[in-house]
Design a protein around this motif. Structure first.
Motif, PDB file in Angstrom:
ATOM      1  N   GLN A 190       0.837  -1.198   0.000  1.00  0.00           N
ATOM      2  CA  GLN A 190       0.000   0.000   0.000  1.00  0.00           C
ATOM      3  C   GLN A 190       0.874   1.251   0.000  1.00  0.00           C
ATOM      4  N   ASN A 191       0.399   2.240  -0.717  1.00  0.00           N
ATOM      5  CA  ASN A 191       1.065   3.533  -0.740  1.00  0.00           C
ATOM      6  C   ASN A 191       0.110   4.561  -0.149  1.00  0.00           C
TER       7      ASN A 191
ATOM      8  N   THR B 165      -5.266   8.470   5.134  1.00  0.00           N
ATOM      9  CA  THR B 165      -3.889   8.463   5.636  1.00  0.00           C
ATOM     10  C   THR B 165      -3.472   7.102   6.179  1.00  0.00           C
ATOM     11  N   THR B 166      -4.438   6.344   6.689  1.00  0.00           N
ATOM     12  CA  THR B 166      -4.136   5.007   7.213  1.00  0.00           C
ATOM     13  C   THR B 166      -5.357   4.113   7.045  1.00  0.00           C
ATOM     14  N   THR B 167      -5.106   2.811   6.922  1.00  0.00           N
ATOM     15  CA  THR B 167      -6.202   1.855   6.737  1.00  0.00           C
ATOM     16  C   THR B 167      -6.121   0.726   7.758  1.00  0.00           C
ATOM     17  N   ASP B 168      -5.613   1.059   8.943  1.00  0.00           N
ATOM     18  CA  ASP B 168      -5.488   0.034   9.976  1.00  0.00           C
ATOM     19  C   ASP B 168      -6.855  -0.452  10.447  1.00  0.00           C
TER      20      ASP B 168
ATOM     21  N   GLY C 117      -5.153   2.534  -1.123  1.00  0.00           N
ATOM     22  CA  GLY C 117      -3.751   2.702  -1.494  1.00  0.00           C
ATOM     23  C   GLY C 117      -3.123   1.489  -2.134  1.00  0.00           C
ATOM     24  N   ALA C 118      -3.948   0.645  -2.771  1.00  0.00           N
ATOM     25  CA  ALA C 118      -3.421  -0.584  -3.387  1.00  0.00           C
ATOM     26  C   ALA C 118      -4.003  -0.772  -4.787  1.00  0.00           C
ATOM     27  N   PRO C 119      -3.786   0.199  -5.686  1.00  0.00           N
ATOM     28  CA  PRO C 119      -4.412   0.110  -7.007  1.00  0.00           C
ATOM     29  C   PRO C 119      -3.962  -1.087  -7.835  1.00  0.00           C
ATOM     30  N   ALA C 120      -2.713  -1.521  -7.683  1.00  0.00           N
ATOM     31  CA  ALA C 120      -2.235  -2.672  -8.462  1.00  0.00           C
ATOM     32  C   ALA C 120      -3.013  -3.930  -8.075  1.00  0.00           C
ATOM     33  N   ALA C 121      -3.260  -4.094  -6.791  1.00  0.00           N
ATOM     34  CA  ALA C 121      -4.046  -5.246  -6.342  1.00  0.00           C
ATOM     35  C   ALA C 121      -5.469  -5.172  -6.885  1.00  0.00           C
TER      36      ALA C 121
END
Length: 360
Positions: free
Chosen positions: A71-72, A91-94, A202-206
């Motif tokens: 993730q970015n 900002t975060t995905t926790d 934040g994970a467009p490739a996935a």
């Protein structure tokens, strides 16, 4: 309520059909071993002549998932809010809470390999991996803001199908990143949802990888189903949404997702054929005009009207139809049947078995 003359017209419209459904020739059936390919099933020669209801059951109640992606973050995405597009920075995905009417967004988050960060679920998210999560909706699909705030989410992903919307917007005002995505109930929509959800996390490739896998898997399943559909006129199918305790009987037509299911199963969506779009209250006239061969329902919905017997007794117009006379109802779990996402191919597979090879 129909007048007596209108009731007589119902009988004429169906060519003098019997007013009560015949008893089922067998007990209600449930789909069998899903490890057997569709091509190896002993399918019905004439699905219209089959008498009895069937239950479609997913082969696996879980979600096939990718490995946890890179993730970015932070990431800024366009949120398709009901009051217009706006930019949202995540900002975060926790701690993630996905929610929508069909559980599709949650299934997509898990499919991306990020299910370990999901801290709450809506009532429609019923797959195995999410079963122990706290439910953040109450009274059906009503958003419970207190329950959500108590879970301290970093990001809420939704599509506006559950609300009230002002409660969802209160979450945004409380400082939570609320991202609205589009959930189009279609095969292409499954891929687009994967892309939008992955972008927000934040994970467009996935997301691209998952979209490709899901769309190709669904298209392959649709082609597989087409091979077992008997030749001749396709089954005329109808999706009926039931909540007997609330007196709710709705027909689902074009753009509801039910139309995609039905056409993918080799059937004709008679509600769409009649020009119905979205959902609309069922009327006796509409049911008779539709005269489906088979009716798709949610399992809990069917239970809410005391099963097929209760439905036919309380709604004589349904008993007049071909589906009513043959007790030709196929039910599936509420949280599964209209879920467009990682489980769609499995949903189609289970429904195809219940329709064309019940009991196998």
């Amino acid at each position: 309520m129909l007048a007596a003359t209108a009731g007589a017209a119902l009988l004429v419209a169906l060519g003098g059909c019997a007013t009560t459904a015949p008893a089922a020739t067998t007990s209600p059936t449930t789909t069998g071993d899903p490890s057997v390919p569709l091509s190896q099933l002993d399918v019905l020669d004439d699905p219209r002549s089959y008498v009895g209801e069937s239950t479609a059951v997913l082969a696996d109640s879980g979600i096939p998932a990718l490995p946890a992606p890179e993730q970015n973050l932070p990431v800024t995405v366009t949120s398709h809010d009901l009051d217009g597009d706006r930019e949202v920075t995540v900002t975060t995905t926790d701690r993630i809470i996905p929610m929508d009417l069909s559980g599709s967004i949650a299934a997509t988050v898990f499919g991306l390999g990020l299910g370990g960060s999901v801290v709450g679920r809506d009532i429609s998210t019923t797959f195995a991996e999410a079963a122990d999560l706290p439910v953040v909706t109450s009274s059906g699909h009503t958003v419970n803001s207190e329950a959500i705030l108590a879970l301290r989410p970093d990001v809420v992903i939704t599509d506006g199908t559950i609300g009230p919307i002002d409660v969802v917007l209160q979450l945004r005002d409380a400082g939570i990143a609320v991202v609205f995505v589009d959930t189009d109930p279609s095969i292409d929509g499954v891929g687009e949802l994967a892309r939008q959800v992955s972008a927000a996390l934040g994970a467009p490739a996935a997301g691209e990888e998952l979209a490709g896998q899901l769309v190709s898997g669904i298209e392959a399943k649709v082609a597989e189903i087409a091979e077992i559909v008997p030749a001749g006129e396709p089954l005329r199918m109808l999706f009926l949404y039931l909540r007997g305790s609330s007196g709710i009987y709705y027909l689902f037509g074009a753009e509801s997702g039910a139309d995609v299911l039905i056409t993918s199963l080799g059937g004709v969506d008679v509600a769409a054929e009649l020009g119905f779009s979205g959902s609309r209250p069922m009327t006796d006239e509409a049911m008779v005009a539709a005269n489906p061969d088979l009716i798709l329902v949610m399992t809990d919905g069917l239970a809410s009207v005391d099963g097929v017997d209760g439905l036919l007794a309380s709604k004589p117009a349904i008993a007049l139809t071909a589906a009513g006379q043959h007790r030709r109802f196929v039910d599936m779990a509420d949280g599964d049947i209209l879920s467009f996402g990682p489980r769609t191919a499995g949903v189609l597979d289970a429904l195809a078995r219940a329709i064309y090879a019940p009991g196998q």
